[in-house]
Write a protein that holds these residues in place. Structure first.
Motif, short mmCIF file in Angstrom:
data_model
loop_
_atom_site.label_atom_id
_atom_site.label_comp_id
_atom_site.label_asym_id
_atom_site.label_seq_id
_atom_site.Cartn_x
_atom_site.Cartn_y
_atom_site.Cartn_z
N VAL A 92 -9.65 -68.17 75.74
CA VAL A 92 -8.42 -68.96 75.64
C VAL A 92 -8.75 -70.41 75.30
O VAL A 92 -8.08 -71.05 74.49
N LEU A 93 -9.82 -70.94 75.91
CA LEU A 93 -10.25 -72.30 75.59
C LEU A 93 -10.68 -72.39 74.13
O LEU A 93 -10.43 -73.40 73.46
N CYS A 94 -11.31 -71.33 73.64
CA CYS A 94 -11.71 -71.30 72.23
C CYS A 94 -10.49 -71.39 71.33
O CYS A 94 -10.50 -72.11 70.32
N VAL A 95 -9.44 -70.68 71.69
CA VAL A 95 -8.19 -70.73 70.93
C VAL A 95 -7.63 -72.15 70.93
O VAL A 95 -7.26 -72.70 69.88
N GLY A 96 -7.58 -72.75 72.12
CA GLY A 96 -6.95 -74.06 72.25
C GLY A 96 -7.73 -75.19 71.62
O GLY A 96 -7.14 -76.15 71.12
N LEU A 97 -9.07 -75.09 71.61
CA LEU A 97 -9.89 -76.19 71.12
C LEU A 97 -10.36 -76.01 69.68
O LEU A 97 -10.89 -76.94 69.08
#
Length: 254
Positions: A92-97
């Motif tokens: 999810v962090l990968c998606v957001g960043l």
């Protein structure tokens, strides 16, 4: 950080002073933890307002901060189904960043002694970058994967440092790192126009199709937020399964 936040929340029930002592012992800021808590509630409220998650509606219960905090922490809620899975949270962090991605640079001619490696230098697709000296990852002796996402860059004395970094897996990159260009003959894939990963053509095509299918699901969800049962979607469940199994495999190999 996720683990530290949960411990802080638990200790906060013992009192503010206990929570402050915990932060001091871990070299963390109490004000930052409170800010994270406030932003978490704000973000959850926004998701509820647009219909992506369902808040309990009661005429007698106001949307007080304390009530919302308890509600968003409830692990039985659908939106928390995978909140205890680090691989999913990092994805999810990968998606957001995204597209803030960097690759660890190593001597590719040298055979690593272990599956995990330490990367002193990273590359963000344009230039050499480094993990910020104040980052926990700066002192990490080895990384499970050679990829990370970051929040911001800070340039000092001609050195570009990355702040707020998180190591992410190849599957996360393939699914959420950007456009996927499959090179069938070379058995590789290029992500977002620069990041190259070795992957059999069949595997790369599968991930590309999963990515496109997820985009279609999310577009439909935005148009019809009342259909918010995305966690039960078979494609989403397949992606989650891939991420979790990848993490388990990497742990066994290390």
């Amino acid at each position: 950080m996720m683990v530290a936040y949960r411990k802080w929340v638990k200790i906060l029930h013992e009192g503010i002073h206990a929570a402050e002592r915990f932060c001091d012992s871990k070299f963390m800021s109490s004000s930052v933890m409170r800010t994270i808590s406030d932003l978490r509630i704000e973000f959850g409220t926004l998701l509820a307002d647009i219909g992506l998650i369902n808040l309990r509606k009661s005429k007698t219960e106001e949307r007080r901060k304390e009530n919302l905090d308890v509600w968003f922490s409830d692990r039985t809620q659908p939106f928390n189904m995978y909140s205890q899975e680090p691989e999913v949270v990092k994805a999810v962090l990968c998606v957001g960043l995204c597209p803030n991605i960097a690759e660890g640079l190593v001597n590719r001619l040298a055979k690593p002694e272990k599956q995990t490696q330490r990367y002193a230098v990273w590359h963000d697709g344009r230039r050499e970058v480094h993990i910020h000296p104040t980052s926990i990852n700066k002192t990490c002796k080895a990384f499970q994967y050679p990829f990370l996402v970051f929040l911001e860059k800070v340039e000092s004395k001609k050195i570009v440092n990355l702040r707020d970094t998180t190591i992410v897996s190849p599957f996360s990159i393939l699914l959420f790192g950007g456009s996927v260009d499959v090179q069938h003959h070379s058995g590789s894939v290029t992500i977002d126009g620069w990041l190259k990963l070795a992957a059999p053509a069949q595997t790369a095509v599968l991930f590309k199709e999963l990515q496109l299918t997820l985009h279609s699901i999310l577009k439909d969800l935005i148009r019809n937020p009342e259909k918010s049962g995305i966690v039960h979607n078979e494609v989403v469940k397949s992606m989650v399964h891939l991420l979790i199994q990848e993490g388990k495999t990497a742990t066994r190999m290390n």
